[in-house]
Motif scaffolding. Sequence first.
Motif, short mmCIF file in Angstrom:
data_model
loop_
_atom_site.label_atom_id
_atom_site.label_comp_id
_atom_site.label_asym_id
_atom_site.label_seq_id
_atom_site.Cartn_x
_atom_site.Cartn_y
_atom_site.Cartn_z
N THR A 147 -11.58 -104.61 68.93
CA THR A 147 -11.66 -103.67 70.04
C THR A 147 -10.29 -103.55 70.67
N CYS A 148 -9.95 -102.33 71.11
CA CYS A 148 -8.60 -102.10 71.61
C CYS A 148 -8.61 -101.09 72.75
N ARG A 149 -7.88 -101.38 73.79
CA ARG A 149 -7.70 -100.45 74.89
C ARG A 149 -6.70 -99.37 74.49
N LEU A 150 -6.86 -98.16 75.07
CA LEU A 150 -5.98 -97.05 74.75
C LEU A 150 -4.72 -97.03 75.62
N LEU A 151 -4.86 -97.12 76.92
CA LEU A 151 -3.72 -97.03 77.83
C LEU A 151 -2.75 -98.20 77.63
N TYR A 165 -12.82 -100.30 67.33
CA TYR A 165 -13.36 -99.54 68.46
C TYR A 165 -12.27 -99.36 69.49
N LEU A 166 -12.06 -98.12 69.94
CA LEU A 166 -11.11 -97.82 71.00
C LEU A 166 -11.87 -97.53 72.29
N MET A 167 -11.34 -97.95 73.42
CA MET A 167 -12.05 -97.77 74.69
C MET A 167 -11.07 -97.59 75.84
N PRO A 201 -16.22 -108.73 69.31
CA PRO A 201 -15.20 -108.59 68.25
C PRO A 201 -14.53 -109.93 67.93
N ASP A 202 -13.87 -109.97 66.78
CA ASP A 202 -13.03 -111.12 66.45
C ASP A 202 -11.72 -111.06 67.22
N TRP A 203 -11.23 -109.85 67.48
CA TRP A 203 -10.00 -109.64 68.23
C TRP A 203 -10.22 -108.56 69.29
N HIS A 204 -9.62 -108.76 70.47
CA HIS A 204 -9.56 -107.71 71.48
C HIS A 204 -8.11 -107.54 71.90
N ILE A 205 -7.65 -106.27 71.97
CA ILE A 205 -6.27 -105.95 72.32
C ILE A 205 -6.30 -105.20 73.64
N ASP A 206 -5.54 -105.68 74.61
CA ASP A 206 -5.59 -105.08 75.94
C ASP A 206 -4.24 -105.23 76.62
#
Length: 273
Positions: free
Chosen positions: A132-136, A172-174, A224-229
């Motif tokens: 999962t990854c943030r857009l901004l 997934y983008l959020m 998720p296994d990874w989250h990017i923020d």
Amino acid sequence: MVESSKEELLQLIKRFGAYLSVKMSNFVPISLRNLDSRSAGAIAGLALAVAFTWRLLRSPSVPQRRQPKRHTPTTSTSSAGTQSNVASMPSGACSSSEDLRAQNVVDEFFQPVKPTLGQVVRQKLSEGRKVTCRLLGVILEENTPEELQKQARVRSSVLEVLFEITKFCDLYLMERVLDDESEQKVLAALENAGVFSSGGLVKDKVLFCSTETGRTSFVRQLEPDWHIDSSAEIVTQLARFIKYQLHVSPTKLERSPGNVFSSSSLEQFFGLV
């Protein structure tokens, strides 16, 4: 003289044959005792020849000495000078030069191969299957929801990494938005950048919410296994729920948990810059 030597050898063989016939008569069977002196001599000669051949084969061969090559003298002074230079060169220098060339060939053959971006992505994500990854601040040039009300721009430098992630992971983008127009701007920017045409990401996997709590809930529900923020607060809140996280920000977390990594950008984390 050669004839006398042959005669002496023949007489020696005959005497040896007669001697063997006397000795063998004591233990040879009765059926073989009727052999005449010629047969016994032939047997003795055969035995002597076998013994001589066996000894000859066992003796070490003496290596032949190599004849030194004779160089034909030439009338050219330059050729004579070259030969004198080669002759004066020490053998150690020649062997060391050959060893250096051989070492260079070996080093070139065993030179480490640079991994591809896909291999780096899989290695960095530890074979994680869901991200999962943030857009901004990560995918988009904008950093706040207020900026999205004006425009949405995809960072071109991050597209290559994004495409590789979609090849190996369920991505997934959020993002939190303030209105529906901002949501449409984000989807249009992603589509114009070719994110949906790559085949790894569909519009249904771009999630929007109106609060930061809603974004946190998205991540926890997807597991998720990874989250990017890019938010230090969100990363801290999710540290005990998510296996690995990447905090994308110019400044590092003061107290970063062991499962949280920091990088100034997504492409910098995967070694593109």
